[in-house]
Scaffold this motif. Structure first.
Motif, short mmCIF file in Angstrom:
data_model
loop_
_atom_site.label_atom_id
_atom_site.label_comp_id
_atom_site.label_asym_id
_atom_site.label_seq_id
_atom_site.Cartn_x
_atom_site.Cartn_y
_atom_site.Cartn_z
N ASP A 134 0.43 -1.32 0.03
CA ASP A 134 -0.50 -0.29 -0.24
C ASP A 134 0.63 1.33 0.22
OD1 ASP A 134 -2.66 -1.22 0.17
OD2 ASP A 134 -3.22 -0.79 2.23
N THR A 135 1.65 1.19 -1.18
CA THR A 135 3.18 2.44 -1.21
C THR A 135 2.16 3.71 -0.98
OG1 THR A 135 4.24 0.61 -2.40
CG2 THR A 135 4.27 3.55 -2.67
N HIS A 137 -0.59 4.93 0.19
CA HIS A 137 -1.82 5.32 1.31
C HIS A 137 -0.61 5.07 2.77
CE1 HIS A 137 -3.85 2.92 -1.83
NE2 HIS A 137 -4.90 4.22 -1.30
N PRO A 138 -0.80 6.44 3.95
CA PRO A 138 -0.13 6.57 4.80
C PRO A 138 -0.71 5.09 5.89
CG PRO A 138 -1.38 8.87 3.88
CD PRO A 138 -1.46 8.02 3.21
N HIS A 140 -1.94 1.67 6.33
CA HIS A 140 -2.25 0.19 5.08
C HIS A 140 -3.42 -0.75 5.41
CE1 HIS A 140 -1.02 -3.72 4.06
NE2 HIS A 140 -0.19 -3.57 3.74
N VAL A 301 -2.40 7.11 12.89
CA VAL A 301 -2.20 8.37 12.46
C VAL A 301 -1.98 8.71 13.35
CG1 VAL A 301 -2.78 10.40 10.81
CG2 VAL A 301 -4.05 8.26 10.47
N ARG A 306 5.97 9.50 14.11
CA ARG A 306 6.27 9.30 12.67
C ARG A 306 7.28 10.18 12.17
NH1 ARG A 306 1.57 6.37 7.83
NH2 ARG A 306 0.71 5.77 9.07
N LYS A 391 7.81 2.81 2.78
CA LYS A 391 8.03 3.69 3.48
C LYS A 391 6.72 4.07 4.65
CE LYS A 391 8.30 8.99 3.63
NZ LYS A 391 8.39 9.72 2.97
N GLN A 392 5.61 4.07 4.22
CA GLN A 392 4.22 4.71 5.02
C GLN A 392 3.64 3.36 5.90
OE1 GLN A 392 3.38 7.05 5.32
NE2 GLN A 392 3.54 8.10 2.73
N LEU A 395 6.47 3.24 8.65
CA LEU A 395 5.88 4.18 9.76
C LEU A 395 4.83 4.15 10.72
CD1 LEU A 395 7.09 7.84 7.22
CD2 LEU A 395 7.93 6.80 9.48
N LEU A 396 4.05 3.70 9.60
CA LEU A 396 2.79 3.18 10.73
C LEU A 396 3.13 2.19 12.51
CD1 LEU A 396 -0.36 2.80 10.84
CD2 LEU A 396 0.00 0.63 9.68
#
Length: 449
Positions: A134-135, A137-138, A140, A301, A306, A391-392, A395-396
């Motif tokens: 899910d590149t 989308h912040p 997943h 979020v 992050r 990446k996202q 970070l999640l």
């Protein structure tokens, strides 16, 4: 059009870069860290010295990428911010991420991975990675499954830490590996330390790239295990998403998955380093706790946390050398870079340049919370079309981990590298030496009483 080659460093300057920059970085371990080398680098402050060496060399060669004077390898080093942007924006063509060094290192455990692929097959493998991770989308699609895994494992970790009063790096790493195995393979893999150990053995071989033969039997057994996991993928895991995803010709799904295990390892290191900084920086800890206490997203979020991970990666990049290799001659204003030329971006030089970057040696997560573009390359996950596809997701998971750790406990550094918020942060963070003291969060304990 330029017809000359790019500026070339003298033999002495090439030696300075090789011995003072490349050698210490490689000695720490490009694929899996060597704790003794990290400790030595921290003790001698070699990373700070490396940035100073690059700065002095850049002052002598201000125009264009710099060719190094090597007998057996065409190699350039990128020294200007605009040139970094050019290289990353024009990857994978003509600046391919599948450099000779990277192919040699990663062939030890994932010889058909997207990172070491070129041409149409790379496009297929990259599309598969982006789809599963899910590149774009912040959050997943499996966040509702992954975040509770993080919280459960961190709760177990902190219960044990509260009983002993300490949290050393090794215990955090064990808990992080449990998270990674559950996210990638599912709950059944939680305690499968053998799979992790096999991966680490292969990565240790990758540290030596060309210089050590591939452990072919171990690699075969490891990839066989991965194929078995895909064939019996547990619902709610990345393996299940990968198994169900459409695949183009040459996708080699089993060889895309090991990269996630590999990449999540330095993500854990960045998380513990961020935690160590928070434990020594009261204002940053207070901001982190305000976010955790006021969170309404279910820890999906968490912008400030992050940003804390991004800032730890800026200060201490887990991928300090971004490698590319030209697929054809490339024209620059200062000259021509030949085909099959290695291209090196030494990220710490840009991340720690206090001439251009405000608070370069401070912990300032706020710098990541603005859309302001200052043109300076901060590239903890690389950038451009080949930016890290995970990446996202990283970070999640890392921000949810920090939230679980700081929300209910007070932390301070009991052993290891001391960090002073009033002084510049060191060029190297020796996380292996750090033990955090753990106690119930004071204000919560007071409220309960």
């Amino acid at each position: 059009m330029p017809t000359t080659t790019l500026p070339t460093a003298t033999t002495l300057d090439t030696a300075r870069l090789l011995l003072g920059v490349l050698l210490p970085t490689i000695a720490k371990g490009p694929i899996v860290r060597r704790p003794w080398a990290v400790r030595l680098t921290a003790r001698l402050d070699l990373d700070t010295r490396a940035v100073d060496i690059v700065r002095r060399v850049h002052a002598r060669y201000p125009e264009g990428p710099l060719m190094l004077k090597l007998p057996v390898r065409k190699q350039a080093m990128v020294l200007a911010p605009g040139d970094v942007d050019t290289v990353l924006a024009q990857s994978p063509e003509p600046f391919s991420p599948a450099s000779s060094e990277k192919r040699a290192a990663l062939s030890h455990f994932q010889p058909a991975n997207v990172l070491v692929s070129r041409g149409p097959v790379r496009t297929v493998r990259r599309a598969l990675q982006e789809q599963v991770l899910d590149t774009a989308h912040p959050v997943h699609r499996l966040a509702d499954r992954f975040v509770p895994v993080v919280e459960e494992e961190m709760q177990h970790l902190m219960c044990a830490a509260a009983r002993s009063g300490t949290l050393p790096w090794g215990e955090f790493l064990d808990a992080w590996y449990r998270v990674v195995r559950r996210v990638v393979f599912g709950d059944h893999a939680r305690d499968d330390k053998d799979l992790t150990a096999m991966m680490i053995r292969l990565r240790k071989g990758g540290n030596w790239a060309f210089l050590r033969p591939v452990r072919k039997d171990t690699r075969r057994r490891f990839l066989q295990r991965v194929n078995e996991e895909l064939a019996n993928a547990e619902p709610g895991s990345l393996a299940a998403v990968l198994a169900a995803a459409p695949k183009g010709d040459g996708a080699e799904p089993a060889e895309q998955l090991p990269q996630w295990l590999f990449a999540f390892d330095p993500a854990g290191m960045a998380t513990f380093r961020a935690l160590t900084v928070l434990a020594t920086h009261p204002q940053a800890m207070a901001a982190a706790r305000r976010e955790v206490d006021g969170d309404t997203s279910g820890r999906r979020v968490l912008p400030y946390l992050r940003a804390c991970v991004l800032e730890a990666l800026r200060l201490w990049p887990t991928t300090p050398m971004i490698l590319r290799q030209t697929t054809r001659p490339v024209e620059w204003p200062a000259g021509v870079m030949p085909a099959d030329c290695g291209v090196l971006v030494y990220a710490p030089y840009f991340h720690r340049d206090d001439r251009h970057l405000r608070g370069a040696h401070d912990f300032s997560p706020e710098r990541w919370l603005t859309d302001e573009e200052d043109g300076w390359p901060l590239v903890p996950f690389s950038d451009g079309p080949v930016v890290c596809p995970g990446k996202q997701l990283v970070l999640l998971l890392t921000s949810a981990t920090l939230a679980s750790l700081v929300g209910g406990h007070d932390l301070r550094v009991a052993e290891g590298q001391a960090l002073d918020p009033e002084r510049p942060l060191p060029g190297t963070m020796d996380n292996y030496s750090v033990t955090l003291a753990v106690a119930p969060r004071a204000e919560r304990a007071a409220a309960a009483s």
